[in-house]
Motif scaffolding. Sequence first.
Motif, mmCIF file in Angstrom:
data_model
loop_
_atom_site.group_PDB
_atom_site.id
_atom_site.type_symbol
_atom_site.label_atom_id
_atom_site.label_comp_id
_atom_site.label_asym_id
_atom_site.label_seq_id
_atom_site.Cartn_x
_atom_site.Cartn_y
_atom_site.Cartn_z
ATOM 1 N N UNK A 19 -40.882 28.065 4.229
ATOM 2 C CA UNK A 19 -41.182 29.116 4.778
ATOM 3 C C UNK A 19 -40.661 29.245 6.196
ATOM 4 N N UNK A 20 -39.882 28.186 6.590
ATOM 5 C CA UNK A 20 -39.423 28.114 8.437
ATOM 6 C C UNK A 20 -37.890 28.553 7.795
ATOM 7 N N UNK A 21 -37.275 28.101 6.794
ATOM 8 C CA UNK A 21 -36.152 27.434 6.026
ATOM 9 C C UNK A 21 -35.805 28.942 5.572
ATOM 10 N N UNK A 70 -30.263 26.458 10.804
ATOM 11 C CA UNK A 70 -30.333 27.292 11.312
ATOM 12 C C UNK A 70 -29.876 28.278 12.168
ATOM 13 N N UNK A 71 -29.918 29.635 12.275
ATOM 14 C CA UNK A 71 -28.702 29.634 13.550
ATOM 15 C C UNK A 71 -26.492 30.522 12.785
ATOM 16 N N UNK A 77 -29.468 29.915 -0.931
ATOM 17 C CA UNK A 77 -29.815 30.453 0.115
ATOM 18 C C UNK A 77 -30.700 29.526 1.116
ATOM 19 N N UNK A 78 -31.630 28.769 0.171
ATOM 20 C CA UNK A 78 -32.082 27.586 1.836
ATOM 21 C C UNK A 78 -30.599 26.109 2.224
ATOM 22 N N UNK A 93 -40.461 22.007 0.695
ATOM 23 C CA UNK A 93 -40.009 21.894 1.514
ATOM 24 C C UNK A 93 -38.395 22.087 1.920
ATOM 25 N N UNK A 94 -37.213 21.984 2.624
ATOM 26 C CA UNK A 94 -36.294 22.323 2.256
ATOM 27 C C UNK A 94 -36.062 20.386 2.348
ATOM 28 N N UNK A 95 -34.569 21.151 0.960
ATOM 29 C CA UNK A 95 -34.385 19.405 0.887
ATOM 30 C C UNK A 95 -33.821 18.517 2.058
ATOM 31 N N UNK A 96 -33.188 18.869 2.817
ATOM 32 C CA UNK A 96 -32.074 18.357 3.620
ATOM 33 C C UNK A 96 -33.465 18.168 4.854
ATOM 34 N N UNK A 97 -33.597 19.010 5.743
ATOM 35 C CA UNK A 97 -34.370 19.109 6.599
ATOM 36 C C UNK A 97 -36.243 18.599 6.818
#
Length: 619
Positions: free
Chosen positions: A359-361, A329-330, A324-325, A350-354
Motif C-alpha cells: 500500500x505504500x509503494x 519511489x520518485x 506496477x510495483x 509487501x513490495x518484493x524489492x523494498x
Amino acid sequence: MKHLNKILTLALGAGVMLTSQSCKESYLDVDHYDILGADYLTESDEHFEDGLLSCYANMNQMINEDSMKPWLWFSGHPTMDTQATGWDKSWLTQSWSADQQEMYAEWRRLYDGISLCNKILELCDQNEGNISKEMVAKAKAEASALKGFYFFLCCQTWGNVPIMKVGQDFNDLPGNQNNAVEALGAAIDDLKYAYENLDWKPSNGQYGRATKGMAGSFLAEAYLWRAYRNGNKSGNDADVQQAKTVLKDIIDNGPYALQESFTTLFDPLAWNKESIWEEVMDEGDKSKEWSGFHTNAHGWTDNYAANPAGNGGWGTLYLSWEWYACYEKGDKRRDGSACTDIIDNWGTYTDRITGEPLSQTAKSEYCHGKNPYQDNLKGTAHSFHCNTGGDRAPAVWSIKWWRTGKNTWWSQIWNPAHVYWKRYADVLLTYAECCFRTNDASTGWEYVNKVRKRAFGELETDITGLNNKYGQYYFEYFTREKGNAGLDFNADDFKDGDNYKYPIPFGSNMDKYVPGETYYETVKSKLGFNVETWQVAMIQERRKEFNAEWTLAPALRRAGLLGEHIAHNYPKDATPISELDNYPWTPRSFDYNEDKMDFPIPAQELLRNPNLVQNTAYR
C-alpha cells in the motif's frame, strides 16, 4: 520490365502518421487513385513521389478495424507486463497458434509493404530519364528504408522468412528453412543503404518520412539480432561493434533529445524531439466522427486500453501489478503510464524489492482510482483483479493509450495517440547495452542513468513553461467538450488562476534518485536474477520505459533476457482464479520456451507457398 507491366495498387491511406512540422498538413493529401499504372509514375517527379509515398501505406496495422493488434500482442503480452482476457489471453502463455488471424494479417501487411517498396526500387533501377537523378536518389534511399523496416519486423517476429528480392512477388517467393541469419543480412543491406544516403531531417520537412536516424536505429537493432541468431546473446562480436558505432553516430550527430518530461510523451501534441520513428494518430477536427480510419485509429485504441467497468472500454489491454510495483519511489514513469482501481483491501502484501507494505509503494497519489487526464474512473471493482465474466485481469490500465477518449460509444471517442516504433530513449539504452557488451561498463551506466534521471524529473526545470505548453491542451479540450455525451468535464482542474496546470505535477524527484549501478545490485539480490547487474538494469529499465509500446519483448529477447524476466518477475504461481480479487500477483503455470518466440509461420501462408517450412516449435 518484369512485373512492371502490371498495375501498381497504391494504398494512399497512411497520411494520418505523416505531417509537416511547420503547417501540420498531411503530405499524403494527393489526388487519390485506387490503381495507378507504372507509366503514370514515370511521367514526372511529382508522379513518382506519389508512388514513393505509397510505400508508407502499410505502416498502419489495420487488422479487422484494429489499430493495436497485432503488435501489442507480439511485443507486449509475451512479457506478461501487458495482459488480456478471453481469446487474447493465449498471448500471455505462449499459446498462440499458426491459424490465428493476427498472425496472417501481419505477415501479409509486411510483405505487401515490401512488395510496394520493391516496385519503386525496380523503377529506380530502370529509370529511362523521365525522372530526375535527385528524385531517383531520394526514392531509392527512402524505399530501401521502408523495405528494410518491414523486412526487419519479419525477421525479428518469425526468424526464418522468405527474402522477397526486387523483381519477385508472392508467386515466386523462395523457401525459408534455417535462413534467419541470411534474412537479417538482407534487411541490414537495405537499412545500411538508407542510413548512408538519407538525411537527418525528413524530406520536405514532412515528419513521418524515413530519415537517417530511423534507418540507423533499426540497422543497429538488425545487427544485434544477427548477433543473437549467431548465438551471441549478450557478448561482443563484429555485429555488436557495428551496432555501437551506428548508435553513437545517432547520439552525437542526430537532432534527437530526451523529452523533458516522460509524462508528456503521450500527449496529443505535435511530433516531439524524442521521436525517431512513429505513427501519429491524429485527424484534427474529426473528434465526433465514428467512421473510416477515425474509427480504427481512435475508437479501438482507447477502448482497448480503457477501464471497461463503467468507462465504456473493452479492456483488452491491462497492465500487471508486478509491473506496477517495480518502480522506485520518485520514478515518474509509472504515473505517466497507468492508472489503477481503488484498492480497498491491500492485505499484508509487501513490495518484493523494498519489503515495505504494498500500500505504500503501489498506491499513487495521482493515479489511484482515477485517470488524471480525465475524471475519476467509473464503476471500479475496488479489488486487485477485475471479474470479466470468468477471467480475472489486473485493475491497472494504460494511460499512454487512453488520455482523452471518453469511451462513450457512437459519440465522443476522440483519442489522438503516438505509436512509437523508435524513441531516443531506446537508442540510449541500446547504446548502453552495447557498451556493457564491449567491456565499457562506465559508459554503459552513464547512459542508463541518463534515462533514469529523466524519469526522476531532472530535466523538468522550466515548470511554468511545461505547464503552459502541456496543461493548456487539456484545459482547452475539456472546455470545448464539457457536457458532450452527458459527461461532466471540469476544465478548472487544468488551470489555477491565470496559469495552466498539468494533471501530474512537474518538478524534480532527484532527492529519491539512486544510481543504476547501485540500485540494480539490490534488485538482483532481492529477486534472485541469475545474470549480470547491467542485464538486470536492461530488463527493468526497458519494462519501466516501454510498457505497452512495440519494442519491449523483442529487445529483451535478442539480448537473451526475456526468459530471465519471466522467471524472476513472474515466478511460478498456482493461485486459483477464485482468489484473485484480493491477490495482486499473476498466476503462471506455463514454462517459458525460447523457441516459441519465433512465432509460427501463418497456416494460410504455408498452404499458399509450398517452399515454406514451419518454425521448429510448431511442427
